[in-house]
Design an enzyme around this catalytic site. Structure first.
Site, mmCIF file in Angstrom:
data_model
loop_
_atom_site.group_PDB
_atom_site.id
_atom_site.type_symbol
_atom_site.label_atom_id
_atom_site.label_comp_id
_atom_site.label_asym_id
_atom_site.label_seq_id
_atom_site.Cartn_x
_atom_site.Cartn_y
_atom_site.Cartn_z
ATOM 1 N N ASP A 8 0.608 -1.303 -0.252
ATOM 2 C CA ASP A 8 0.013 0.214 -0.235
ATOM 3 C C ASP A 8 0.992 0.681 0.215
ATOM 4 O OD1 ASP A 8 -2.241 1.351 0.519
ATOM 5 O OD2 ASP A 8 -1.922 1.731 2.504
ATOM 6 N N ASP A 10 -0.193 4.866 1.085
ATOM 7 C CA ASP A 10 -0.253 5.959 1.862
ATOM 8 C C ASP A 10 -0.298 5.290 3.654
ATOM 9 O OD1 ASP A 10 -1.466 8.542 0.184
ATOM 10 O OD2 ASP A 10 -3.113 6.750 -0.214
#
Length: 222
Positions: A8, A10
């Protein structure tokens, strides 16, 4: 067999949320209505953290400003945005994590619910070329229309988009020795639960509980 390391973006590889930061950049530049944009931005961010984001409403809000600028203008804005709002939030530990997988010969992939315009240049900072983000519609001149296409890569959508990405390459998850996924968010529990090596990074409270219950590794880059 080669392994696949999926990240991922963020609050995982970067210690901030690029989706949330972009409207803040637009506000600072005086390109949007500050009060209304701040109100909407904070509401959608809280909804995401709570796991109840209306993705269609969010994308309508978030993508509308992109349609007002050419791709050249947006590229220049993105460079400025990255320098001020993103680069200061990249930790040495995140870089080392990526480099460790690269040195091991693993294939690298970022999959994020944030749109591809925002995340692709950020991923290049890490030397990652395989990027799955929410796809954006373009017009005949290649400029963004303010709409998205396909399935947003949020929650179960990340699984769907990952399988689509693999299928386009003539592969599936079984073609890898191990599949790692690093994430900070409970929104990513669907994908974390189907990979071989789930890892919680800077986890929110719900993901931390799940990780501790299941014995998943927990990393803190902040």
């Amino acid at each position: 067999m080669t392994n696949l390391a999926v990240f991922d973006l963020d609050n995982t590889l970067i210690n901030t949320d690029s989706d949330h930061a972009w409207p803040q950049y637009l506000i600072k530049k005086g390109l949007v209505d500050a009060e209304e944009t701040e109100r909407q931005n904070e509401k959608f961010y809280r909804d995401y953290q709570a796991g109840c984001l209306d993705i269609d409403a969010f994308l309508k809000f978030h993508l509308a400003p992109l349609a007002r600028f050419s791709r050249d203008e947006l590229d220049g804005m993105h460079r400025e945005f990255t320098a001020e709002f993103i680069a200061p939030h990249i930790s040495d530990m995140a870089r080392m994590l990526v480099e460790g997988h690269r040195a091991a010969g693993d294939e690298l992939l970022v999959i994020s619910s944030t749109n591809e315009f925002i995340i692709t240049p950020i991923c290049k900072i890490f030397g990652i070329d395989n990027v799955i983000g929410t796809q954006l519609e373009t017009d005949a001149d290649g400029n963004y229309t303010g709409n998205y296409t396909g399935i947003p890569s949020l929650k179960e959508g990340k699984i769907t988009r990952l399988h689509q990405w693999l299928a386009a390459r003539g592969k599936d998850l079984g073609d890898y020795g191990k599949v790692y996924f690093y994430s900070d968010s409970k929104n990513d529990l669907p994908l974390l639960c189907v990979v071989d090596e789930p890892v919680a990074v800077n986890p929110d409270a719900e993901l931390l509980r799940e990780a501790l219950e299941k014995g998943w590794p927990v990393l803190n880059f902040k």
